[in-house]
Design a protein around this motif. Structure first.
Motif, short mmCIF file in Angstrom:
data_model
loop_
_atom_site.label_atom_id
_atom_site.label_comp_id
_atom_site.label_asym_id
_atom_site.label_seq_id
_atom_site.Cartn_x
_atom_site.Cartn_y
_atom_site.Cartn_z
N ILE A 1 49.62 40.35 12.51
CA ILE A 1 49.78 41.53 13.36
C ILE A 1 48.54 41.76 14.21
N LEU A 2 47.36 41.59 13.61
CA LEU A 2 46.13 41.75 14.38
C LEU A 2 46.06 40.76 15.53
N MET A 3 46.36 39.51 15.26
CA MET A 3 46.21 38.48 16.30
C MET A 3 47.36 38.49 17.30
N ALA A 4 48.53 38.98 16.91
CA ALA A 4 49.64 39.10 17.85
C ALA A 4 49.31 40.08 18.98
N GLN A 5 48.33 40.96 18.75
CA GLN A 5 47.92 41.90 19.79
C GLN A 5 47.31 41.20 20.99
N GLU A 6 46.96 39.93 20.84
CA GLU A 6 46.45 39.14 21.97
C GLU A 6 47.49 39.01 23.08
N THR A 7 48.74 39.31 22.77
CA THR A 7 49.81 39.23 23.79
C THR A 7 49.46 40.06 25.02
N SER A 8 48.88 41.21 24.81
CA SER A 8 48.56 42.09 25.94
C SER A 8 47.42 41.56 26.80
N GLY A 9 46.66 40.62 26.27
CA GLY A 9 45.51 40.12 27.01
C GLY A 9 45.85 39.25 28.20
N VAL A 10 47.03 38.62 28.18
CA VAL A 10 47.39 37.71 29.27
C VAL A 10 47.49 38.45 30.60
N ALA B 1 53.38 48.22 22.94
CA ALA B 1 54.23 47.58 21.92
C ALA B 1 53.41 46.93 20.82
N TRP B 2 52.42 46.09 21.20
CA TRP B 2 51.72 45.29 20.20
C TRP B 2 50.52 46.00 19.59
N LEU C 1 49.60 49.46 19.87
CA LEU C 1 49.81 50.80 19.33
C LEU C 1 50.93 50.81 18.29
N LEU C 2 52.12 50.36 18.63
CA LEU C 2 53.23 50.43 17.68
C LEU C 2 53.07 49.42 16.54
N ILE C 3 53.07 48.13 16.86
CA ILE C 3 52.99 47.11 15.80
C ILE C 3 51.63 47.16 15.11
N GLY C 4 50.56 47.37 15.89
CA GLY C 4 49.23 47.41 15.30
C GLY C 4 49.06 48.57 14.33
N THR C 5 49.55 49.75 14.71
CA THR C 5 49.46 50.90 13.81
C THR C 5 50.31 50.66 12.56
N TYR C 6 51.49 50.06 12.74
CA TYR C 6 52.32 49.72 11.58
C TYR C 6 51.54 48.80 10.63
N GLY C 7 50.85 47.81 11.20
CA GLY C 7 50.09 46.88 10.35
C GLY C 7 49.01 47.59 9.55
N THR C 8 48.33 48.53 10.17
CA THR C 8 47.29 49.28 9.46
C THR C 8 47.90 50.12 8.34
N VAL C 9 48.99 50.84 8.63
CA VAL C 9 49.64 51.67 7.62
C VAL C 9 50.21 50.78 6.50
N LEU D 1 40.26 52.88 17.74
CA LEU D 1 39.77 52.37 19.02
C LEU D 1 40.93 52.04 19.95
N GLN D 2 42.00 51.45 19.40
CA GLN D 2 43.17 51.12 20.22
C GLN D 2 43.81 52.39 20.77
N TRP D 3 43.93 53.43 19.94
CA TRP D 3 44.53 54.67 20.43
C TRP D 3 43.63 55.37 21.45
#
Length: 288
Positions: free
Chosen positions: A181-190, A221-222, A224-232, A264-266
């Protein structure tokens, strides 16, 4: 010896799979001895940090020779460095590579026939590979961006959190779902890198708004939503399902780092929402 005396030869080893959960250190080119000796882990990360650093600098040379002569000047002086554009090129490649591996791993874990919480909190070879690549890139990027003065304080903290998380997770070979989940957040970097490269050069170009909008959607998506889910998910289930060998202090440190990363993401997410609102309303950013 049995082959010479008419016995059956030993069975061949089972084929290696990146999608079979298990202990780390067995992936070709990413091997470590049993128990992951710290010296071997640091050597592994160091080797790939050097590889990324060489590619980082090579992209800067490529940008100087082939891209900078064709690009308009930026209104920000540091962005007129070929190394700045080279950094955007190599970071986009890293974003795409890590996002592809992590999203694939996340999907594979969630949809696995043998799904369990133990699978989510165990080791996973595909995540191991992407984690080493991700953490070593963050290390190389931090060092080189500091050398060329491309990073502000927030981004230095962002890199340090990522490096800490990468070392901690790979050092304990868990938890797989959290790491994916942490690394999938790289999607937004492209789309972000494209936008950052051109926003002060061609702010009125027709591709800027689509790139900015795509980044905002991916961020929401990645990150805030998925990332926050991963933390919780980690905070709720880690105490019960983390491997027993995972040191309790490190498990708590991982939880704290995940919460800080989400905060930090929020913080950035709110800034992005305000930016979009200003774009829609046509108001300029208020000057301090």
């Amino acid at each position: 010896r049995a082959m010479f005396f008419g016995g059956n030869p030993p069975p061949p080893p089972p084929p290696f799979s990146l999608f079979e959960p298990g202990a780390c250190g067995a992936v070709p080119y990413f091997e470590t001895s049993a128990g992951d000796p710290p010296a071997e882990l640091y050597a592994l990360f160091g080797r790939y940090t050097v590889y990324w650093g060489v590619l980082w600098l090579a992209c800067g040379g490529f940008a100087k020779a082939f891209i900078m002569p064709r690009l308009p000047h930026s209104t920000k002086p540091h962005e007129n460095s070929s190394m700045y554009i080279g950094q955007k090129i190599v970071t986009t490649f890293k974003n795409a590579l890590i996002a592809a591996l992590a999203n694939l791993a996340m999907y594979s874990i969630i949809t696995a026939d043998s799904w369990s919480r133990d699978l989510e909190f165990g080791g996973y070879p595909l995540i191991e590979v992407s984690g080493v690549l991700f953490t070593s890139f963050e290390t190389a990027d931090l060092v080189l961006c500091l050398v060329f003065r491309f990073l502000d304080t927030e981004m230095v903290v962002h890199h340090l959190i990522h490096i800490f998380l990468g070392l901690l997770i790979r050092g304990n070979c868990a938890p797989a779902l959290t790491a994916s989940i942490l690394m999938a957040q790289e999607t937004s970097g492209v789309p972000l890198n494209y936008y950052l490269a051109l926003r002060h050069r061609m702010p009125e170009h027709r591709s800027i708004i689509p790139a900015q909008s795509l980044f905002a959607m991916c961020f929401f998506a990645w990150r805030l939503l998925i990332g926050t889910y991963g933390t919780v998910h980690y905070v709720v289930y880690a105490a019960e399902f983390l491997p027993p060998a995972f040191p309790s202090m490190q498990a708590r440190a991982l939880g704290v780092a995940l919460v800080l990363a989400s905060v930090l993401q929020w913080y950035w997410g709110v800034a992005i929402i305000k930016m979009i609102a200003r774009k829609i309303s046509g108001k300029a950013k208020p000057k301090p």
